[in-house]
Design a protein around this motif. Structure first.
Motif, PDB file in Angstrom:
ATOM      1  N   VAL B  70       0.891  -1.155   0.119  1.00  0.00           N
ATOM      2  CA  VAL B  70      -0.005   0.041   0.134  1.00  0.00           C
ATOM      3  C   VAL B  70       0.780   1.411   0.022  1.00  0.00           C
ATOM      4  O   VAL B  70       0.505   2.375  -0.714  1.00  0.00           O
ATOM      5  N   PRO B  71       1.727   1.413   0.842  1.00  0.00           N
ATOM      6  CA  PRO B  71       2.649   2.539   0.792  1.00  0.00           C
ATOM      7  C   PRO B  71       3.289   2.892  -0.759  1.00  0.00           C
ATOM      8  O   PRO B  71       3.264   3.833  -1.048  1.00  0.00           O
ATOM      9  N   LYS B  72       3.399   1.998  -1.501  1.00  0.00           N
ATOM     10  CA  LYS B  72       3.977   1.993  -2.848  1.00  0.00           C
ATOM     11  C   LYS B  72       2.579   2.422  -3.751  1.00  0.00           C
ATOM     12  O   LYS B  72       3.103   3.550  -4.733  1.00  0.00           O
ATOM     13  N   VAL B  73       1.596   2.121  -3.442  1.00  0.00           N
ATOM     14  CA  VAL B  73       0.426   2.766  -4.057  1.00  0.00           C
ATOM     15  C   VAL B  73       0.275   4.188  -3.951  1.00  0.00           C
ATOM     16  O   VAL B  73       0.030   5.016  -4.781  1.00  0.00           O
ATOM     17  N   ASP B  74       0.338   4.501  -2.554  1.00  0.00           N
ATOM     18  CA  ASP B  74       0.341   5.819  -2.187  1.00  0.00           C
ATOM     19  C   ASP B  74       1.225   6.724  -3.052  1.00  0.00           C
ATOM     20  O   ASP B  74       0.871   7.925  -3.666  1.00  0.00           O
ATOM     21  N   ALA B  75       2.487   6.332  -3.244  1.00  0.00           N
ATOM     22  CA  ALA B  75       3.380   6.910  -3.945  1.00  0.00           C
ATOM     23  C   ALA B  75       3.239   7.162  -5.068  1.00  0.00           C
ATOM     24  O   ALA B  75       3.215   8.076  -6.001  1.00  0.00           O
ATOM     25  N   LEU B  76       2.759   5.930  -5.849  1.00  0.00           N
ATOM     26  CA  LEU B  76       2.427   5.792  -7.417  1.00  0.00           C
ATOM     27  C   LEU B  76       1.263   6.882  -7.501  1.00  0.00           C
ATOM     28  O   LEU B  76       1.127   7.421  -8.642  1.00  0.00           O
ATOM     29  N   GLN B  77       0.396   6.888  -6.709  1.00  0.00           N
ATOM     30  CA  GLN B  77      -1.070   7.986  -6.749  1.00  0.00           C
ATOM     31  C   GLN B  77      -0.413   9.353  -6.923  1.00  0.00           C
ATOM     32  O   GLN B  77      -0.727  10.212  -7.385  1.00  0.00           O
ATOM     33  N   ALA B  78       0.541   9.572  -5.756  1.00  0.00           N
ATOM     34  CA  ALA B  78       1.097  10.872  -5.887  1.00  0.00           C
ATOM     35  C   ALA B  78       1.798  11.282  -7.100  1.00  0.00           C
ATOM     36  O   ALA B  78       1.733  12.303  -7.622  1.00  0.00           O
ATOM     37  N   ALA B  79       2.465  10.305  -7.783  1.00  0.00           N
ATOM     38  CA  ALA B  79       3.088  10.675  -9.129  1.00  0.00           C
ATOM     39  C   ALA B  79       2.143  10.746 -10.208  1.00  0.00           C
ATOM     40  O   ALA B  79       2.278  11.579 -11.002  1.00  0.00           O
ATOM     41  N   TYR B  80       0.903   9.903 -10.101  1.00  0.00           N
ATOM     42  CA  TYR B  80      -0.073  10.060 -10.944  1.00  0.00           C
ATOM     43  C   TYR B  80      -0.760  11.609 -10.709  1.00  0.00           C
ATOM     44  O   TYR B  80      -1.110  12.336 -12.021  1.00  0.00           O
ATOM     45  N   ASP B  81      -1.129  11.954  -9.755  1.00  0.00           N
ATOM     46  CA  ASP B  81      -1.483  13.329  -9.578  1.00  0.00           C
ATOM     47  C   ASP B  81      -0.892  14.495  -9.939  1.00  0.00           C
ATOM     48  O   ASP B  81      -1.120  15.405 -10.615  1.00  0.00           O
ATOM     49  N   ALA B  82       0.502  14.083  -9.894  1.00  0.00           N
ATOM     50  CA  ALA B  82       1.636  15.152 -10.429  1.00  0.00           C
ATOM     51  C   ALA B  82       1.659  15.494 -11.785  1.00  0.00           C
ATOM     52  O   ALA B  82       2.069  16.362 -12.336  1.00  0.00           O
ATOM     53  N   VAL B  83       1.306  14.248 -12.254  1.00  0.00           N
ATOM     54  CA  VAL B  83       1.783  14.039 -13.854  1.00  0.00           C
ATOM     55  C   VAL B  83       0.652  14.158 -14.814  1.00  0.00           C
ATOM     56  O   VAL B  83       0.689  14.673 -15.835  1.00  0.00           O
ATOM     57  N   SER B  84      -0.748  13.583 -14.465  1.00  0.00           N
ATOM     58  CA  SER B  84      -1.700  13.428 -15.094  1.00  0.00           C
ATOM     59  C   SER B  84      -1.446  12.716 -16.345  1.00  0.00           C
ATOM     60  O   SER B  84      -1.392  13.258 -17.532  1.00  0.00           O
ATOM     61  N   PRO B  85      -0.888  11.466 -16.321  1.00  0.00           N
ATOM     62  CA  PRO B  85      -0.392  10.598 -17.592  1.00  0.00           C
ATOM     63  C   PRO B  85      -1.605  10.157 -18.499  1.00  0.00           C
ATOM     64  O   PRO B  85      -2.442  10.020 -17.994  1.00  0.00           O
TER      65      PRO B  85
END
Ligand SMILES: Cc1cc2nc3c(=O)[nH]c(=O)nc-3n(C[C@H](O)[C@H](O)[C@H](O)COP(=O)(O)OP(=O)(O)OC[C@H]3O[C@@H](n4cnc5c(N)ncnc54)[C@H](O)[C@@H]3O)c2cc1C
Ligand SMILES: Cc1cc2nc3c(=O)[nH]c(=O)nc-3n(C[C@H](O)[C@H](O)[C@H](O)COP(=O)(O)OP(=O)(O)OC[C@H]3O[C@@H](n4cnc5c(N)ncnc54)[C@H](O)[C@@H]3O)c2cc1C
Lengths: 261, 320
Positions: B70-85
């Motif tokens: 789950v911590p890795k999911v939180d981080a990937l979600q932060a990246a997703y929010d930052a980039v809007s890929p």
């Protein structure tokens, strides 16, 4: 206090049969016998062992699938589960993993639970992601891919053998566990178990009972779409030689010809 | 051009090959932005840049190793929010599939797992998958949300494509679920010095026909002569002759090497599910009727105890 265990089991086409897709690119369930996914037998087995260790426990097996999926529930009941829930609705046809997990999550919440147990992967879709998605939807810890599992005093512990390391995990209930085929052979139903299963309750729920709209599931409500499915051409017959003393050498010659040596 | 998030698999900064393959595929659909988490994350930047990453988002925190997934999911979600890929890609592994799947639910997107190829399409990326023990090949799309797709190792060539690879620290806030499952101990797998099974170009596997743990050195010697990884059937693993981490098949590893050599393996559907997409398949089996022979490019009907050592000697001789 009773430990409420819900085991998710899938009804799948027999992997040794000639599995095909239908015209709408969903699984053809007519021409191949269905059965309880063999990997979910391990989930039922671990539920039975956990229940044996608990003072008081109740095991409910749950499936989302067509009419025939009752067979999978019967098998689990004959292994020793206490009762069953069958979520069945024509609108479910063609559901992807997001739609399926939505239905399972609502059904699990409606049934009430302390522990959810699933297999590691189905033997047809083989995605291996439904357990993690369920944990996310239910908002409980995921304790997945366990080759050993134990529940004691409201805490689940287990061993997860990963790619680079073997990990020991721990979480408090309520939690979701998935078990691998390394967790211990599943028992065969006894004659007594098969007879007893006939009297155990099987409830049927539809989408309305779970307050799910029909456009949230099925082919239309799914978040993925399959555009084509083509049978791979059978491999063209290769060269087969009988070893008469030079088999290793002829194989080396072949590998050299293919530039592997 | 649209950005594509690529989740990085690395061990203490050493990027694993499937991630580099993924960068090749990512470039077909946009500009790769890599996400590297945990100890050594920043050390991954150079090789990622060399293979096309325009940016490398990094984060490290004890949560990544102390708690499950789950911590890795939180981080990937932060990246997703930052980039809007335009898409999120991860190398397929048991853990990465779980990470991708949880992210997909959170962002309201469909997920495709174990893709073997990826192309840009009119309605977003189109993924090829192998279905029903690889007897079918399907093409699928994510029809809702930002496609989350996991890709199997050996699905694309590794290609150099130098890009900026600017390192940026990713700010991550961990949610309440992040600390739900504690990792109370971890025993790293001992390295054999052989290539990683799922990444290897050549895999040499043994089955029930090997007839004992003490005979597996015959399979290992052949593997070593070819620089290959060693695999095993479930029958060999269940008998305790070889570790489960080397099992090939439905409940073991799925491999797709250039060359697969099966010795003393019958070729049951569950074994085939894990190796049928290998480019060249070779088998040695004393039973001419064994189903594995339906798959082979070259098969030897014979006793593996005679054929395999002869093959190993011949390879060594040819390599000088
Ligand atoms: C060949 C093929 C490819 C597919 N590819 C995709 C895809 O890329 N994306 C996608 O979204 N969907 C896909 N699907 C559909 C998907 O398989 C189903 O929605 C399925 O119910 C969930 O995935 P799975 O069976 O692979 O589950 P897994 O994640 O492999 O299943 C793990 C466990 O979840 C439980 N479980 C799974 N399904 C049920 C059920 N119906 N009832 C009760 N318990 C269950 C079982 O305990 C099982 O052991 C595919 C289906 C097929 C046949
Ligand atoms: C849910 C489920 C999941 C499974 N997952 C997997 C999996 O991930 N991987 C897997 O491999 N299996 C898996 N299986 C098991 C699978 O069905 C087979 O039982 C297994 O693959 C058989 O292994 P084998 O080929 O080594 O053994 P066998 O089928 O017993 O074949 C042994 C072969 O060796 C040959 N042989 C014997 N002696 C010699 C000799 N001296 N020289 C040459 N040849 C010899 C024989 O002719 C025979 O063909 C799974 C089964 C189930 C139900």
């Amino acid at each position: 206090m009773s430990l409420r265990i819900v085991v998710c089991v899938k009804y799948v086409p027999d992997a040794t049969g000639d599995r095909q897709f239908t015209e709408d690119l969903t699984v053809n369930r007519d021409d191949v016998d269905g059965l309880l996914s063999e990997l979910d037998e391990y989930a039922v087995e671990q539920a039975l062992q956990i229940a044996d260790e608990a003072d008081d426990a109740e095991i409910t097996v749950l499936t989302v699938g067509p009419e025939d999926a009752k067979d999978a529930l019967r098998k689990a009941l004959s292994m020793g589960a206490d009762k069953a829930i069958h979520v069945e609705d024509d609108d479910l046809h063609g559901s992807d993993v997001m739609a399926t997990s939505l239905v399972l999550a609502k059904a699990i919440e409606k049934a009430g639970y302390d522990l959810v147990i699933t297999g590691m992967a189905s033997t047809d879709g083989t995605m291996g992601v439904l357990p993690a998605i369920l944990a996310e939807r239910l908002g409980v810890p995921q304790v997945t891919l366990l080759s050993e599992v134990k529940v004691e005093d409201g805490v689940v512990t287990g061993r997860r053998d990963g790619d680079t390391a073997s990990e020991q995990l721990q979480a408090s209930l309520p939690a979701l566990v998935s078990v691998t085929d390394q967790s211990g052979e599943a028992r065969y139903p006894s004659f007594k178990g098969i007879m007893a299963a006939k009297k155990k309750p099987v409830e049927s729920w539809d989408l309305e009972e779970l307050e799910i709209e029909s456009d949230e599931v099925g082919l239309e409500g799914s978040w993925t779409a399959v555009d084509s499915a083509t049978q791979r051409p059978a491999r063209t017959a290769g060269t087969i030689v009988k070893d008469e003393g030079e088999g290793g050498k002829s194989l080396a010659e072949f590998l050299a010809g293919q530039k592997f040596i | 051009m649209a950005e594509v998030l690529v989740y990085v698999d690395h061990v203490d900064g050493a990027v694993r090959k499937p991630t580099l393959e993924l960068l090749t595929l990512a470039r077909r659909i946009g500009e790769p932005v890599a996400v590297a988490l945990g100890a050594g994350a920043e050390a991954t930047a150079a090789v990622l840049a060399e293979h096309g990453a325009v940016k490398v988002l990094t984060a490290d925190a004890p949560e990544f190793s102390d708690y499950l997934v789950v911590p890795k999911v939180d981080a990937l979600q932060a990246a997703y929010d930052a980039v809007s890929p335009a898409a999120v890609l991860l190398p397929s592994s048991a853990e990465n599939k779980e990470i991708g799947a949880r992210l997909a639910v959170r962002i309201g997107s469909g997920i495709i797992t174990d893709a073997t190829d990826l192309e840009a399409g009119d309605e977003g990326p189109v993924a090829t998958q192998a279905a029903f023990a690889a007897s079918f090949s399907t093409k699928s799309r994510v029809s809702k949300g930002t496609p989350v797709i996991t890709v199997k190792p050996n699905s694309a060539p590794v290609e150099a494509a130098p890009a900026a690879g600017t390192v940026e620290a990713l700010a991550v806030t961990f949610g309440a679920l992040a600390t739900g499952t504690k990792v109370t101990s971890r025993t790293p797998r001992e390295s054999t010095g052989r290539p990683e099974l799922t990444e290897a170009a050549i895999v040499v596997s043994g089955g029930r026909g090997v007839n004992g743990a003490e005979n597996f050195h015959i399979i290992e010697a052949l593997a070593d002569s070819l620089g290959a990884a060693v695999g095993a059937s479930r029958a060999a693993v269940d008998a305790g002759w070889y570790p489960h981490s080397n099992q090939v098949g439905q409940t073991g590893k799925s491999v797709s090497p250039q060359l697969y050599i099966a010795s003393g393996i019958s070729g049951a559907i569950q074994h085939r599910a894990g190796m049928q997409t290998s480019k060249t398949i070779v088998a040695i089996n004393k039973d001419a009727e064994a189903p594995i022979f339906d798959l082979v490019d070259y098969g030897v009907v014979g006793d593996l105890f005679a054929v395999v050592p002869q093959l190993t000697d011949e390879i060594k001789a040819r390599k000088g």
